[in-house]
Design a protein around this motif. Structure first.
Motif, short mmCIF file in Angstrom:
data_model
loop_
_atom_site.label_atom_id
_atom_site.label_comp_id
_atom_site.label_asym_id
_atom_site.label_seq_id
_atom_site.Cartn_x
_atom_site.Cartn_y
_atom_site.Cartn_z
N PRO A 61 1.00 -0.98 0.41
CA PRO A 61 -0.01 -0.07 0.22
C PRO A 61 1.17 1.05 -0.10
O PRO A 61 2.14 1.43 0.48
CB PRO A 61 -1.11 -0.26 1.53
N HIS A 62 0.39 2.44 -0.46
CA HIS A 62 1.33 3.93 -0.98
C HIS A 62 0.07 4.47 -1.02
O HIS A 62 -1.02 4.72 -0.87
CB HIS A 62 1.46 3.71 -2.56
N HIS A 63 0.85 5.40 -0.09
CA HIS A 63 -0.10 6.54 0.27
C HIS A 63 0.67 7.83 -0.40
O HIS A 63 1.93 8.72 -0.75
CB HIS A 63 -0.51 6.47 2.05
N LEU A 64 -0.33 8.76 0.20
CA LEU A 64 0.24 11.28 -0.69
C LEU A 64 0.65 10.65 -1.86
O LEU A 64 1.52 11.03 -2.10
CB LEU A 64 1.41 11.07 0.77
N ILE A 65 0.13 9.51 -2.54
CA ILE A 65 0.62 9.93 -4.04
C ILE A 65 -0.49 9.91 -5.11
O ILE A 65 -2.15 9.62 -4.64
CB ILE A 65 0.99 8.19 -4.56
N ASP A 66 -1.04 11.24 -5.95
CA ASP A 66 -1.81 11.47 -6.14
C ASP A 66 -2.70 12.12 -5.23
O ASP A 66 -4.89 11.94 -5.98
CB ASP A 66 -2.58 10.11 -7.22
N ILE A 67 -2.54 13.41 -4.37
CA ILE A 67 -3.51 13.23 -3.60
C ILE A 67 -4.27 15.03 -4.22
O ILE A 67 -5.03 15.99 -3.05
CB ILE A 67 -2.99 13.48 -2.51
N ARG A 68 -3.32 15.57 -4.82
CA ARG A 68 -3.56 16.68 -5.16
C ARG A 68 -4.19 16.76 -6.56
O ARG A 68 -2.57 16.84 -7.87
CB ARG A 68 -2.03 17.47 -5.69
N ASP A 69 -4.47 18.00 -7.44
CA ASP A 69 -4.48 18.83 -9.06
C ASP A 69 -3.01 19.83 -8.85
O ASP A 69 -2.78 20.23 -7.96
CB ASP A 69 -5.95 18.85 -8.67
N PRO A 70 -2.63 19.67 -9.95
CA PRO A 70 -1.04 20.44 -9.97
C PRO A 70 -1.78 21.79 -9.43
O PRO A 70 -1.03 22.68 -10.07
CB PRO A 70 -0.81 20.18 -11.50
N ARG A 71 -3.06 22.55 -9.90
CA ARG A 71 -3.63 24.05 -9.48
C ARG A 71 -3.17 24.47 -8.31
O ARG A 71 -3.39 25.17 -7.23
CB ARG A 71 -4.37 23.70 -9.55
N GLU A 72 -3.22 22.87 -7.35
CA GLU A 72 -3.41 23.11 -5.96
C GLU A 72 -2.45 22.99 -4.94
O GLU A 72 -1.33 22.16 -5.50
CB GLU A 72 -4.23 21.71 -5.67
N PRO A 73 -1.71 23.80 -4.78
CA PRO A 73 -0.80 23.99 -3.20
C PRO A 73 -0.78 22.85 -2.54
O PRO A 73 -2.39 21.45 -2.00
CB PRO A 73 -0.91 25.31 -2.81
#
Length: 309
Positions: A61-73
């Motif tokens: 299991p992996h976490h904190l990958i793909d959690i934001r859109d590139p527009r979001e800080p």
């Protein structure tokens, strides 16, 4: 004896073999991997970040990958909040949280806690942009070196976003940004162990960086950046688009310099990133260093993690 907040950290410069080591650890004991990477959080940025493949992510299991859109800080404070929550959840499932990545500020913020730095000041920020337009970011970097030498030493002279923030902190608080990072804060969460994959042979790392950048180009990295640009809602100054590689590709597509120079400039920027990462690591005296180029480096780390209680 590990507590319900105990975790193991695996750090190292880019291209040092962290993903392979993490997967070896996952084969040796039940872990869940928490990414410590300021670029892997962004969706649609897969090739240029060397994001773990679907097969690699299926292995543990992996976490904190793909959690934001590139527009979001995404910030160190957000990472600390997310990681602290995940560590407790993973522990509750009876597994070991394994934090893996190369964003050293995130590791340090988690271990030491977050100090209350001044909030963004639009007026000061605008003034800094005016000065930078007249003088150039290298000159602003030189100004930063006069008031905050430790921060200036780890930033590239054209790293406008971070230079601007460091000068903003200085002008609004009268304190160097490095003084906030260096202060031991309440609420820090130090790791059970911090392993550091550090190459002793610079040429070895440089070759790995070049090979990986070539592989990215062959996999369609430029197409990936063109697709991001085609969205129409992303700009070059976003933190996501200032990630190493993406920034150089964006500038090339803007016509700032010939596209034929992308490989050379991308490799050079990645080398500079690795140098800054190693500088950060050397400020962490509790780390357990394993030479990244050693034939048994991955096996040594996996064996050591197995023995941690």
């Amino acid at each position: 004896m590990a507590t319900d907040t105990g975790y193991v950290a695996l750090a190292g410069p880019t291209a040092s073999g962290k993903t392979a080591a993490a997967l070896a650890i996952a084969r040796a004991r039940p872990v869940e991997i928490v990414s410590v990477d300021s670029a892997l959080v962004y969706r649609g940025m897969d090739i240029g970040t060397a994001k773990p493949t679907a097969a690699e992510r299926a292995a543990a299991p992996h976490h904190l990958i793909d959690i934001r859109d590139p527009r979001e800080p995404y910030s160190a404070a957000a990472f600390v909040a997310d990681a602290t929550r995940l560590i407790a959840e993973i522990r509750a499932r009876g597994r070991l949280p394994l934090l893996v990545g190369g964003t050293m500020l995130y590791f340090k913020a988690l271990a030491d806690g977050i100090d209350a730095m001044p909030a963004a000041n639009p007026g000061v920020r605008s003034q800094l942009e005016v000065e930078a337009a007249a003088l150039g970011w290298p000159a602003m970097h030189a100004q930063l070196a006069q008031v905050d030498a430790p921060t200036a030493a780890r930033l590239a002279p054209n790293d406008s976003q971070r230079i601007q923030r460091a000068l903003e902190v200085w002008r609004t608080s009268g304190r160097a940004l490095s003084s906030f990072h260096a202060t031991q804060r309440a609420g820090g969460l130090p790791p059970l162990a911090l392993f550091s994959l550090e190459p002793t042979d610079r040429a070895w790392l440089h070759q790995r960086i070049a090979e990986r950048f070539d592989a990215m180009l062959a996999a369609g990295f430029l197409d990936e950046v063109q697709a991001l640009r085609a969205r129409g809602d992303l700009v070059a100054d976003l933190p996501s688009m200032r990630s190493v590689g993406y920034r150089q590709a964006w500038e090339a597509l803007d016509g700032a310099w010939p596209l034929a120079e992308l490989r050379e400039r991308g490799i050079a920027a990645t080398r500079q990133l690795a140098k800054r990462q190693i500088t950060w690591l050397r400020s962490m005296p509790a780390r357990r260093v394993v030479p990244a180029e050693a034939p048994d480096a991955i096996a040594r780390i996996a064996a050591a993690v197995v023995e941690i209680e």
